[in-house]
Write an enzyme that holds these catalytic residues in place. Structure first.
Site, PDB file in Angstrom:
ATOM      1  N   HIS A 128       0.833  -1.212   0.000  1.00 26.83           N
ATOM      2  CA  HIS A 128       0.000   0.000   0.000  1.00 26.83           C
ATOM      3  C   HIS A 128       0.869   1.263   0.000  1.00 26.83           C
ATOM      4  O   HIS A 128       0.647   2.175  -0.813  1.00 26.83           O
ATOM      5  CB  HIS A 128      -0.900  -0.025   1.247  1.00 26.83           C
ATOM      6  CG  HIS A 128      -1.737   1.199   1.446  1.00 26.83           C
ATOM      7  ND1 HIS A 128      -3.072   1.256   1.115  1.00 26.83           N
ATOM      8  CD2 HIS A 128      -1.429   2.429   1.949  1.00 26.83           C
ATOM      9  CE1 HIS A 128      -3.548   2.458   1.397  1.00 26.83           C
ATOM     10  NE2 HIS A 128      -2.565   3.190   1.917  1.00 26.83           N
ATOM     11  N   GLU A 129       1.855   1.307   0.880  1.00 32.36           N
ATOM     12  CA  GLU A 129       2.665   2.529   0.994  1.00 32.36           C
ATOM     13  C   GLU A 129       3.543   2.748  -0.247  1.00 32.36           C
ATOM     14  O   GLU A 129       3.803   3.889  -0.629  1.00 32.36           O
ATOM     15  CB  GLU A 129       3.516   2.487   2.265  1.00 32.36           C
ATOM     16  CG  GLU A 129       2.709   2.399   3.564  1.00 32.36           C
ATOM     17  CD  GLU A 129       1.667   3.485   3.737  1.00 32.36           C
ATOM     18  OE1 GLU A 129       1.839   4.584   3.185  1.00 32.36           O
ATOM     19  OE2 GLU A 129       0.649   3.216   4.415  1.00 32.36           O
ATOM     20  N   HIS A 132       1.631   4.780  -2.586  1.00 33.45           N
ATOM     21  CA  HIS A 132       1.714   6.228  -2.324  1.00 33.45           C
ATOM     22  C   HIS A 132       3.022   6.797  -2.852  1.00 33.45           C
ATOM     23  O   HIS A 132       3.048   7.873  -3.465  1.00 33.45           O
ATOM     24  CB  HIS A 132       1.626   6.499  -0.824  1.00 33.45           C
ATOM     25  CG  HIS A 132       0.258   6.344  -0.236  1.00 33.45           C
ATOM     26  ND1 HIS A 132      -0.886   6.773  -0.872  1.00 33.45           N
ATOM     27  CD2 HIS A 132      -0.153   5.802   0.949  1.00 33.45           C
ATOM     28  CE1 HIS A 132      -1.939   6.509  -0.109  1.00 33.45           C
ATOM     29  NE2 HIS A 132      -1.516   5.917   0.994  1.00 33.45           N
ATOM     30  N   HIS A 138      -5.452   7.424  -1.932  1.00 37.61           N
ATOM     31  CA  HIS A 138      -6.347   6.351  -1.494  1.00 37.61           C
ATOM     32  C   HIS A 138      -7.465   6.096  -2.502  1.00 37.61           C
ATOM     33  O   HIS A 138      -8.019   7.028  -3.082  1.00 37.61           O
ATOM     34  CB  HIS A 138      -6.961   6.680  -0.131  1.00 37.61           C
ATOM     35  CG  HIS A 138      -5.992   6.497   0.981  1.00 37.61           C
ATOM     36  ND1 HIS A 138      -5.985   7.259   2.118  1.00 37.61           N
ATOM     37  CD2 HIS A 138      -4.953   5.625   1.120  1.00 37.61           C
ATOM     38  CE1 HIS A 138      -5.006   6.863   2.904  1.00 37.61           C
ATOM     39  NE2 HIS A 138      -4.353   5.880   2.326  1.00 37.61           N
TER      40      HIS A 138
END
Lengths: 192, 115
Positions: A128-129, A132, A138
């Site tokens: 997930h990170e 980013h 998101h």
């Protein structure tokens, strides 16, 4: 999928290689560095499978594009961590490269060996990170990797169509990527 | 007669996923127009993740119109039923551990690149 304001991405010519490294002073106390390296290698490979960007571990932390570290509480980026659960991690938009995880969490490599009810899957959060760090904000597709929350003892590391479409809008598609190789569960909850 | 929201214990069946935001459960079914002791913490949560403007009043414990709007915005984003109230689905979602990156990314977001 969504992007940060201004839709930032790593601006170098594609295809490219981004380097990453782990902070020598800020690591998870309950995990071995070799295990963390393995988890992140897998997490990076999920993204590199779909876009023409490779990731390689740098020898020198200071010169790496992506800097990964485990931090406790206030760690001088204006976003203090808050102890067990709550905020698990955060990643900065391109081309900052900062990827921080809360050292107070019970990070798990697998739930067979880590029995804590508050254990958090490291590979899911790492994936997930990295999203980013590459430029995705998101998503509110509940099945996507870029959905903002993750339950303790939950795994969500396989990129879904929403994640893949979002990142390919930024970097293009890996020429070796074939959407047909995704399992049905990866596609059924999205656009089909 | 049910006890006031601010002093009611958590139901025995409640599963608190979170050690940081465990008190949010006590605001279950809270809605606009009343004062709830400690709800300013929930306002800070909404502010942190981009649902309540920084310029909005966040220090008070009033469930006011602005906060109701923020709750509805949160529910809409997360695909929940939009009620503007702190129903069980909304509270459950709020107590989940999560990424620290804001959901709405205002212009002044700290995650923008700093030169």
């Amino acid at each position: 999928y969504n992007y940060f304001n201004g839709k930032p991405r790593w601006s170098r010519a594609i295809p490219t290689t981004l380097t990453y490294a782990f902070s020598p002073n800020c690591m998870a106390s309950n995990l071995k560095l070799s295990d963390i390296r393995l988890v992140f290698r897998r997490a990076f490979s999920r993204w590199s499978a779909v876009i023409p960007v490779n990731f390689t571990e740098a020898e020198t932390y200071g010169f790496s594009d992506i800097k990964i570290g485990f931090y406790t509480g206030d760690h001088d980026d204006g976003e203090p961590f808050d102890g067990v659960l709550g905020v698990l991690a955060h990643g900065f938009s391109p081309e900052s490269g900062k990827l921080h995880l809360d050292a107070a969490e019970t990070w798990a490599l697998d739930f067979e060996s880590e029995k804590s009810r508050v254990a958090v899957d490291l590979e899911s959060v790492a994936t997930h990170e990295i999203g980013h760090v590459l430029g995705l904000a998101h998503s509110f597709d509940k099945e996507s990797v870029m959905y903002p929350s993750l339950k303790p003892r939950e795994k969500k590391m396989d990129l879904k169509v929403d994640d893949i479409e979002g990142i390919q809008q930024l970097y293009g598609s890996n020429p070796n990527f074939n959407i047909k190789t995704l399992s049905q569960s990866d596609t059924s909850s999205n656009h089909g | 007669r049910t006890a006031p929201l601010s002093s009611s214990p958590e139901p025995a069946t409640t599963i608190n996923h979170n050690s940081t935001w465990p008190n949010f459960q006590k605001f279950l079914d809270a809605s606009k127009g009343r004062h709830f002791s400690g709800i300013s913490e929930l306002k800070k949560y909404m502010q942190r993740f981009g649902y309540l403007q920084v310029t909005d009043t966040t220090s008070g414990d009033e469930f006011d119109e602005r906060f109701e709007f923020a709750v509805a915005r949160y529910q809409r984003k997360l695909g929940l039923t939009v009620t503007g109230k702190l129903d069980s689905d909304t509270i459950s979602e709020m107590t989940l551990p999560r990424c620290g990156v804001s959901d709405t990314l205002p212009t002044s977001n700290l995650h923008a690149v700093r030169h």
